[in-house]
Design a protein around this motif. Structure first.
Motif, PDB file in Angstrom:
ATOM      1  N   ASP A 134      51.344  39.206  34.907  1.00  0.00           N
ATOM      2  CA  ASP A 134      50.874  38.595  36.137  1.00  0.00           C
ATOM      3  C   ASP A 134      51.261  39.560  37.264  1.00  0.00           C
ATOM      4  O   ASP A 134      51.876  40.601  37.023  1.00  0.00           O
ATOM      5  CB  ASP A 134      51.413  37.179  36.342  1.00  0.00           C
ATOM      6  CG  ASP A 134      52.911  37.109  36.569  1.00  0.00           C
ATOM      7  OD1 ASP A 134      53.532  38.138  36.884  1.00  0.00           O
ATOM      8  OD2 ASP A 134      53.468  36.001  36.450  1.00  0.00           O
ATOM      9  N   ARG A 139      48.222  43.367  44.368  1.00  0.00           N
ATOM     10  CA  ARG A 139      47.054  42.624  44.866  1.00  0.00           C
ATOM     11  C   ARG A 139      46.067  43.560  45.562  1.00  0.00           C
ATOM     12  O   ARG A 139      44.843  43.397  45.428  1.00  0.00           O
ATOM     13  CB  ARG A 139      47.507  41.501  45.804  1.00  0.00           C
ATOM     14  CG  ARG A 139      48.144  40.327  45.051  1.00  0.00           C
ATOM     15  CD  ARG A 139      48.354  39.122  45.943  1.00  0.00           C
ATOM     16  NE  ARG A 139      49.367  39.348  46.957  1.00  0.00           N
ATOM     17  CZ  ARG A 139      50.676  39.140  46.802  1.00  0.00           C
ATOM     18  NH1 ARG A 139      51.121  38.678  45.637  1.00  0.00           N
ATOM     19  NH2 ARG A 139      51.528  39.354  47.780  1.00  0.00           N
ATOM     20  N   ILE A 141      44.080  45.254  42.963  1.00  0.00           N
ATOM     21  CA  ILE A 141      43.060  44.350  42.423  1.00  0.00           C
ATOM     22  C   ILE A 141      41.840  44.335  43.342  1.00  0.00           C
ATOM     23  O   ILE A 141      40.700  44.424  42.889  1.00  0.00           O
ATOM     24  CB  ILE A 141      43.634  42.924  42.223  1.00  0.00           C
ATOM     25  CG1 ILE A 141      44.663  42.946  41.090  1.00  0.00           C
ATOM     26  CG2 ILE A 141      42.529  41.916  41.932  1.00  0.00           C
ATOM     27  CD1 ILE A 141      45.477  41.679  40.951  1.00  0.00           C
ATOM     28  N   LYS A 142      42.067  44.270  44.643  1.00  0.00           N
ATOM     29  CA  LYS A 142      40.961  44.329  45.610  1.00  0.00           C
ATOM     30  C   LYS A 142      40.237  45.660  45.532  1.00  0.00           C
ATOM     31  O   LYS A 142      39.034  45.749  45.760  1.00  0.00           O
ATOM     32  CB  LYS A 142      41.477  44.118  47.034  1.00  0.00           C
ATOM     33  CG  LYS A 142      41.933  42.718  47.313  1.00  0.00           C
ATOM     34  CD  LYS A 142      42.499  42.621  48.717  1.00  0.00           C
ATOM     35  CE  LYS A 142      43.167  41.277  48.948  1.00  0.00           C
ATOM     36  NZ  LYS A 142      43.864  41.238  50.247  1.00  0.00           N
ATOM     37  N   PRO A 187      40.856  45.879  37.203  1.00  0.00           N
ATOM     38  CA  PRO A 187      40.250  44.716  36.530  1.00  0.00           C
ATOM     39  C   PRO A 187      41.304  43.693  36.110  1.00  0.00           C
ATOM     40  O   PRO A 187      42.381  44.055  35.633  1.00  0.00           O
ATOM     41  CB  PRO A 187      39.560  45.319  35.306  1.00  0.00           C
ATOM     42  CG  PRO A 187      40.095  46.685  35.141  1.00  0.00           C
ATOM     43  CD  PRO A 187      40.733  47.105  36.423  1.00  0.00           C
ATOM     44  N   VAL A 188      41.000  42.433  36.310  1.00  0.00           N
ATOM     45  CA  VAL A 188      41.898  41.345  35.918  1.00  0.00           C
ATOM     46  C   VAL A 188      41.226  40.526  34.822  1.00  0.00           C
ATOM     47  O   VAL A 188      40.000  40.477  34.715  1.00  0.00           O
ATOM     48  CB  VAL A 188      42.254  40.445  37.119  1.00  0.00           C
ATOM     49  CG1 VAL A 188      43.068  41.202  38.134  1.00  0.00           C
ATOM     50  CG2 VAL A 188      41.034  39.854  37.751  1.00  0.00           C
ATOM     51  N   ALA A 247      41.878  37.151  34.352  1.00  0.00           N
ATOM     52  CA  ALA A 247      41.591  35.826  34.880  1.00  0.00           C
ATOM     53  C   ALA A 247      41.914  35.804  36.364  1.00  0.00           C
ATOM     54  O   ALA A 247      43.003  36.184  36.766  1.00  0.00           O
ATOM     55  CB  ALA A 247      42.424  34.784  34.140  1.00  0.00           C
ATOM     56  N   ARG A 248      40.979  35.374  37.182  1.00  0.00           N
ATOM     57  CA  ARG A 248      41.186  35.345  38.638  1.00  0.00           C
ATOM     58  C   ARG A 248      42.012  34.140  39.083  1.00  0.00           C
ATOM     59  O   ARG A 248      42.648  34.180  40.111  1.00  0.00           O
ATOM     60  CB  ARG A 248      39.849  35.352  39.362  1.00  0.00           C
ATOM     61  CG  ARG A 248      39.205  36.705  39.316  1.00  0.00           C
ATOM     62  CD  ARG A 248      38.944  37.178  40.730  1.00  0.00           C
ATOM     63  NE  ARG A 248      38.377  38.518  40.660  1.00  0.00           N
ATOM     64  CZ  ARG A 248      38.941  39.571  41.206  1.00  0.00           C
ATOM     65  NH1 ARG A 248      40.070  39.473  41.849  1.00  0.00           N
ATOM     66  NH2 ARG A 248      38.375  40.751  41.115  1.00  0.00           N
ATOM     67  N   GLN A 249      41.971  33.038  38.301  1.00  0.00           N
ATOM     68  CA  GLN A 249      42.753  31.885  38.706  1.00  0.00           C
ATOM     69  C   GLN A 249      44.240  32.173  38.490  1.00  0.00           C
ATOM     70  O   GLN A 249      44.594  33.077  37.753  1.00  0.00           O
ATOM     71  CB  GLN A 249      42.318  30.617  37.952  1.00  0.00           C
ATOM     72  CG  GLN A 249      42.615  30.615  36.463  1.00  0.00           C
ATOM     73  CD  GLN A 249      41.518  31.228  35.629  1.00  0.00           C
ATOM     74  OE1 GLN A 249      40.622  31.880  36.146  1.00  0.00           O
ATOM     75  NE2 GLN A 249      41.591  31.043  34.328  1.00  0.00           N
ATOM     76  N   LYS A 250      45.078  31.409  39.132  1.00  0.00           N
ATOM     77  CA  LYS A 250      46.518  31.649  39.060  1.00  0.00           C
ATOM     78  C   LYS A 250      47.057  31.145  37.744  1.00  0.00           C
ATOM     79  O   LYS A 250      46.658  30.075  37.306  1.00  0.00           O
ATOM     80  CB  LYS A 250      47.215  30.992  40.235  1.00  0.00           C
ATOM     81  CG  LYS A 250      46.807  31.650  41.519  1.00  0.00           C
ATOM     82  CD  LYS A 250      47.698  31.270  42.639  1.00  0.00           C
ATOM     83  CE  LYS A 250      47.222  32.012  43.869  1.00  0.00           C
ATOM     84  NZ  LYS A 250      48.109  31.995  44.948  1.00  0.00           N
ATOM     85  N   CYS A 254      47.161  35.171  37.952  1.00  0.00           N
ATOM     86  CA  CYS A 254      46.195  36.258  37.781  1.00  0.00           C
ATOM     87  C   CYS A 254      46.727  37.183  36.693  1.00  0.00           C
ATOM     88  O   CYS A 254      47.779  37.792  36.869  1.00  0.00           O
ATOM     89  CB  CYS A 254      46.048  36.990  39.117  1.00  0.00           C
ATOM     90  SG  CYS A 254      44.837  38.277  39.106  1.00  0.00           S
ATOM     91  N   ILE A 295      46.620  40.504  34.143  1.00  0.00           N
ATOM     92  CA  ILE A 295      46.111  41.872  34.071  1.00  0.00           C
ATOM     93  C   ILE A 295      46.602  42.471  32.761  1.00  0.00           C
ATOM     94  O   ILE A 295      47.785  42.362  32.431  1.00  0.00           O
ATOM     95  CB  ILE A 295      46.656  42.722  35.242  1.00  0.00           C
ATOM     96  CG1 ILE A 295      46.523  41.983  36.568  1.00  0.00           C
ATOM     97  CG2 ILE A 295      45.978  44.064  35.297  1.00  0.00           C
ATOM     98  CD1 ILE A 295      47.423  42.517  37.659  1.00  0.00           C
TER      99      ILE A 295
END
Length: 141
Positions: free
Chosen positions: A17, A33, A36-37, A41-42, A44-47, A49, A51
């Motif tokens: 995470d 973070r 990521i922006k 690539p991640v 899952a975007r939901q918490k 997150c 990687i």
């Protein structure tokens, strides 16, 4: 702390995470973070997150490879211009780095700042045909 994160600090088979990745790489969670922006690539975007370690490694390697600048045979890297530049009159100081490498140091013909390049001792003869070598002193010792 090093400016660059070591891609080998994360395990490629694990998932992280944001806070775990930050701790493993010695960076802040805000930096992760921002990556990521920027395109890391991640999974899952939901918490939380998640990687993958392999994605982190690939992202960092690509990021650092992109930051390297290729120099032509008659250029040194100017620390002020942040680009490859020819030294004034192609004159450089030759400073032994270690048993395998030598540092060439000259003055940028554009701005007059220090320009450097590290070369292999085995290729020094090729650079000697391009540059006017002067013996320099090792100021780092």
């Amino acid at each position: 702390m090093s400016k660059r994160a070591n891609p080998m600090a994360v395990k490629s088979a694990l998932t992280y995470d944001v806070s775990e990745a930050a701790k493993a790489l010695g960076k802040s969670p805000a930096t992760i973070r921002n990556w990521i922006k920027d395109g890391l690539p991640v999974m899952a975007r939901q918490k939380p997150c998640l990687i993958s370690g392999e994605a982190i490694r690939n992202y960092l390697r690509a990021k650092y490879r992109k930051a390297k600048s290729q120099l032509s045979h008659d250029e040194l890297y100017c620390l002020s211009c942040r680009a490859g530049r020819k030294p004034v009159r192609l004159t450089v100081e030759v400073i032994p780095n270690n048993t395998k490498t030598t540092r060439l140091r000259g003055r940028c013909e554009c701005c007059g700042a220090v320009s450097t390049r590290i070369i292999s001792n085995s290729k020094a003869h090729a650079f000697a045909q391009t540059f006017d070598f002067k013996e320099g002193e090792n100021r780092d010792a």
